[in-house]
Design a protein around this motif. Structure first.
Motif, PDB file in Angstrom:
ATOM      1  N   THR A   9       0.814  -1.210   0.000  1.00  0.00           N
ATOM      2  CA  THR A   9       0.000   0.000   0.000  1.00  0.00           C
ATOM      3  C   THR A   9       0.850   1.264   0.000  1.00  0.00           C
ATOM      4  O   THR A   9       0.311   2.371  -0.016  1.00  0.00           O
ATOM      5  N   GLY A  10       2.175   1.121   0.032  1.00  0.00           N
ATOM      6  CA  GLY A  10       3.066   2.272   0.037  1.00  0.00           C
ATOM      7  C   GLY A  10       3.328   2.807  -1.357  1.00  0.00           C
ATOM      8  O   GLY A  10       2.793   2.308  -2.362  1.00  0.00           O
ATOM      9  N   HIS A  11       4.193   3.829  -1.429  1.00  0.00           N
ATOM     10  CA  HIS A  11       4.486   4.487  -2.701  1.00  0.00           C
ATOM     11  C   HIS A  11       5.050   3.502  -3.723  1.00  0.00           C
ATOM     12  O   HIS A  11       4.561   3.395  -4.846  1.00  0.00           O
ATOM     13  N   SER A  12       6.080   2.758  -3.330  1.00  0.00           N
ATOM     14  CA  SER A  12       6.678   1.805  -4.269  1.00  0.00           C
ATOM     15  C   SER A  12       5.834   0.551  -4.396  1.00  0.00           C
ATOM     16  O   SER A  12       5.601   0.045  -5.505  1.00  0.00           O
ATOM     17  N   GLY A  13       5.345   0.027  -3.272  1.00  0.00           N
ATOM     18  CA  GLY A  13       4.619  -1.234  -3.296  1.00  0.00           C
ATOM     19  C   GLY A  13       3.356  -1.200  -4.120  1.00  0.00           C
ATOM     20  O   GLY A  13       3.034  -2.162  -4.832  1.00  0.00           O
ATOM     21  N   SER A  14       2.609  -0.106  -4.049  1.00  0.00           N
ATOM     22  CA  SER A  14       1.371  -0.022  -4.825  1.00  0.00           C
ATOM     23  C   SER A  14       1.648  -0.037  -6.320  1.00  0.00           C
ATOM     24  O   SER A  14       0.907  -0.660  -7.099  1.00  0.00           O
ATOM     25  N   HIS A  15       2.735   0.615  -6.736  1.00  0.00           N
ATOM     26  CA  HIS A  15       3.089   0.593  -8.158  1.00  0.00           C
ATOM     27  C   HIS A  15       3.639  -0.772  -8.567  1.00  0.00           C
ATOM     28  O   HIS A  15       3.424  -1.220  -9.704  1.00  0.00           O
ATOM     29  N   ILE A  16       4.335  -1.443  -7.657  1.00  0.00           N
ATOM     30  CA  ILE A  16       4.831  -2.793  -7.951  1.00  0.00           C
ATOM     31  C   ILE A  16       3.660  -3.746  -8.173  1.00  0.00           C
ATOM     32  O   ILE A  16       3.666  -4.546  -9.124  1.00  0.00           O
ATOM     33  N   SER A  18       0.607  -3.006  -9.153  1.00  0.00           N
ATOM     34  CA  SER A  18      -0.023  -2.663 -10.440  1.00  0.00           C
ATOM     35  C   SER A  18       0.789  -3.205 -11.606  1.00  0.00           C
ATOM     36  O   SER A  18       0.234  -3.715 -12.593  1.00  0.00           O
ATOM     37  N   GLU A  19       2.108  -3.093 -11.509  1.00  0.00           N
ATOM     38  CA  GLU A  19       3.000  -3.606 -12.557  1.00  0.00           C
ATOM     39  C   GLU A  19       2.864  -5.116 -12.692  1.00  0.00           C
ATOM     40  O   GLU A  19       2.787  -5.648 -13.814  1.00  0.00           O
ATOM     41  N   LEU A  20       2.839  -5.818 -11.576  1.00  0.00           N
ATOM     42  CA  LEU A  20       2.727  -7.280 -11.606  1.00  0.00           C
ATOM     43  C   LEU A  20       1.389  -7.728 -12.178  1.00  0.00           C
ATOM     44  O   LEU A  20       1.324  -8.651 -12.999  1.00  0.00           O
ATOM     45  N   VAL A  21       0.316  -7.087 -11.732  1.00  0.00           N
ATOM     46  CA  VAL A  21      -1.016  -7.447 -12.215  1.00  0.00           C
ATOM     47  C   VAL A  21      -1.123  -7.205 -13.720  1.00  0.00           C
ATOM     48  O   VAL A  21      -1.662  -8.037 -14.466  1.00  0.00           O
ATOM     49  N   ALA A  22      -0.598  -6.070 -14.174  1.00  0.00           N
ATOM     50  CA  ALA A  22      -0.650  -5.752 -15.601  1.00  0.00           C
ATOM     51  C   ALA A  22       0.133  -6.764 -16.431  1.00  0.00           C
ATOM     52  O   ALA A  22      -0.196  -7.006 -17.605  1.00  0.00           O
ATOM     53  N   ALA A  23       1.166  -7.369 -15.836  1.00  0.00           N
ATOM     54  CA  ALA A  23       1.981  -8.360 -16.550  1.00  0.00           C
ATOM     55  C   ALA A  23       1.394  -9.761 -16.463  1.00  0.00           C
ATOM     56  O   ALA A  23       1.989 -10.718 -16.974  1.00  0.00           O
ATOM     57  N   GLY A  24       0.247  -9.895 -15.791  1.00  0.00           N
ATOM     58  CA  GLY A  24      -0.432 -11.185 -15.738  1.00  0.00           C
ATOM     59  C   GLY A  24      -0.123 -12.039 -14.529  1.00  0.00           C
ATOM     60  O   GLY A  24      -0.547 -13.196 -14.459  1.00  0.00           O
ATOM     61  N   HIS A  25       0.585 -11.490 -13.564  1.00  0.00           N
ATOM     62  CA  HIS A  25       0.894 -12.243 -12.349  1.00  0.00           C
ATOM     63  C   HIS A  25      -0.264 -12.161 -11.354  1.00  0.00           C
ATOM     64  O   HIS A  25      -1.005 -11.173 -11.314  1.00  0.00           O
ATOM     65  N   GLU A  26      -0.392 -13.192 -10.534  1.00  0.00           N
ATOM     66  CA  GLU A  26      -1.350 -13.185  -9.434  1.00  0.00           C
ATOM     67  C   GLU A  26      -0.630 -12.677  -8.198  1.00  0.00           C
ATOM     68  O   GLU A  26       0.472 -13.134  -7.884  1.00  0.00           O
ATOM     69  N   VAL A  27      -1.223 -11.733  -7.492  1.00  0.00           N
ATOM     70  CA  VAL A  27      -0.544 -11.076  -6.376  1.00  0.00           C
ATOM     71  C   VAL A  27      -1.359 -11.220  -5.095  1.00  0.00           C
ATOM     72  O   VAL A  27      -2.584 -11.056  -5.104  1.00  0.00           O
ATOM     73  N   ILE A 211       8.953   6.212 -10.032  1.00  0.00           N
ATOM     74  CA  ILE A 211       8.575   5.019  -9.292  1.00  0.00           C
ATOM     75  C   ILE A 211       7.962   3.953 -10.195  1.00  0.00           C
ATOM     76  O   ILE A 211       8.076   2.749  -9.918  1.00  0.00           O
ATOM     77  N   ARG A 212       7.355   4.348 -11.306  1.00  0.00           N
ATOM     78  CA  ARG A 212       6.811   3.339 -12.219  1.00  0.00           C
ATOM     79  C   ARG A 212       7.933   2.583 -12.918  1.00  0.00           C
ATOM     80  O   ARG A 212       7.807   1.371 -13.174  1.00  0.00           O
ATOM     81  N   ASP A 213       9.040   3.256 -13.210  1.00  0.00           N
ATOM     82  CA  ASP A 213      10.195   2.553 -13.774  1.00  0.00           C
ATOM     83  C   ASP A 213      10.835   1.641 -12.735  1.00  0.00           C
ATOM     84  O   ASP A 213      11.280   0.531 -13.052  1.00  0.00           O
ATOM     85  N   ALA A 214      10.879   2.095 -11.476  1.00  0.00           N
ATOM     86  CA  ALA A 214      11.404   1.249 -10.409  1.00  0.00           C
ATOM     87  C   ALA A 214      10.543  -0.004 -10.261  1.00  0.00           C
ATOM     88  O   ALA A 214      11.066  -1.113 -10.067  1.00  0.00           O
ATOM     89  N   ALA A 215       9.225   0.155 -10.354  1.00  0.00           N
ATOM     90  CA  ALA A 215       8.323  -0.988 -10.234  1.00  0.00           C
ATOM     91  C   ALA A 215       8.577  -2.014 -11.331  1.00  0.00           C
ATOM     92  O   ALA A 215       8.556  -3.229 -11.083  1.00  0.00           O
ATOM     93  N   SER A 216       8.836  -1.540 -12.540  1.00  0.00           N
ATOM     94  CA  SER A 216       9.112  -2.483 -13.627  1.00  0.00           C
ATOM     95  C   SER A 216      10.410  -3.242 -13.386  1.00  0.00           C
ATOM     96  O   SER A 216      10.538  -4.413 -13.754  1.00  0.00           O
TER      97      SER A 216
END
Length: 336
Positions: A9-16, A18-27, A211-216
């Motif tokens: 739920t933090g700044h980095s974690g929330s973007h991570i 979103s990145e994982l879900v968009a790539a098809g991973h189950e989180v 942070i979106r690049d860090a998440a990727s």
């Protein structure tokens, strides 16, 4: 992959997430409150109720996953125990993951600090992914270096059959959702003081990443990062602190002013940021880009500052031209 994420739920974690879900991973995300659970669900993640003190629960969640991304830490311990207490509380968490994942070859990706291998002044060159975190001794209590023990423990789990790695996050991780990082702190300080300060001539170098690049990068490290590796979540590898101050001043209609490298004036202006803002952190991301194919695609720091989301319209004067750098402050209370 089914990925267990802490700090979701933090700044980095929330973007991570979103990145994982968009790539098809189950989180599945760790949540200690109803509000956190609701946030995780809104991001598309399942919820594991618990906290970082529930080591058995963390081991169970890690064992049930195909990999773990760990970006949480005990911020509640900072007021009473400082960074030493935060690091001490994080070590059992990392070791719990190690017990759950040992011998599986599953990935564990943890957040680290870009300063863990030392500053440019210490290294005499930009840091690289091949530079290990500096060792920690009693003399480092109360400093950011205390957390290096967490990074070295994560990397050490590679010897136990865990595909562990550490993503070192830049000094400034910026985005439209950044509310509590170094950049909002520097902006608030400029508003309070009436000028945007920088130490000395401001030539010391900081680094930044969106942070979106860090998440990727966290996703890529999870998917294909070799065991025992450090990665550098850095896009702008060396920005003079003076330029950051000038950009902040320009947006606020305030002068950018040199704060002398003086034992009284530096802490008087920068407070708890003094030891960080005066250091130089030139950093390379070449190995990260070459090995993982990471290609940052979001706006760089100065461009993101110019987008204006860090500066609500009420903060900016109606008429504002480019603000030139001003003369340094002078400590009139000290004899010459």
């Amino acid at each position: 992959m089914h990925v267990f994420v802490t700090g979701g739920t933090g700044h980095s974690g929330s973007h991570i997430i979103s990145e994982l879900v968009a790539a098809g991973h189950e989180v599945t995300g760790l949540a200690r409150s109803d509000a956190a659970a609701a946030t995780l669900s809104a991001l598309g993640a399942k919820v594991h109720r618990g906290d970082l003190q529930d080591l058995d629960g963390l081991k169970e969640a890690a064992a049930d996953s195909d990999g773990v991304i760990h970006v949480a830490h005990r911020q509640d311990l900072l007021p009473s125990g400082g960074i030493d207490a935060v690091a001490a509380a994080e070590l059992p968490v990392v070791l719990a993951y190690g017990e759950a994942l040992a011998g599986t070859g599953k990935p564990l990706v943890a957040a680290g600090s870009i300063g863990s291998p030392g500053t440019g002044r210490y290294l005499g060159r930009p840091s690289t992914e091949e530079d290990p975190a500096l060792p920690v001794g009693d003399e480092h209590k109360g400093t950011l270096r205390a957390r290096n023990a967490v990074e070295t423990t994560v990397i050490g789990l590679a010897e136990r059959g865990v595909r562990s790695s550490v993503v070192r996050i830049a000094n400034i991780a910026h985005s439209t959702a950044d509310r509590a990082g170094f950049l909002p702190t520097l902006i608030a300080l400029a508003k309070e003081r009436g000028f945007a300060g920088y130490p000395g001539d401001g030539s010391n170098l900081w680094n930044a990443v969106h942070i979106r690049d860090a998440a990727s990068l966290f996703r890529l490290a999870l998917e294909k990062g070799p065991a025992g590796s450090y990665w550098h979540a850095v896009e702008d590898g060396g920005i003079p602190v003076r330029e950051i101050a000038e950009a902040i001043g320009n947006r606020l209609g305030l002068p950018a002013v040199s704060v002398p490298l003086d034992e009284l004036m530096l802490p008087g202006h920068f407070g708890f940021l003094t030891n960080i803002v005066t250091q130089s952190y030139p950093t390379s991301n070449l190995i990260t880009r070459k090995t993982l194919g990471w290609e940052p695609a979001q706006p760089r720091l100065l461009a993101d500052l110019d987008n204006g989301h860090y500066f609500p319209s009420t903060d900016v004067p109606a008429i504002r031209g480019h603000v030139q750098r001003q003369e340094p402050l002078r400590n009139e209370s000290r004899s010459s």
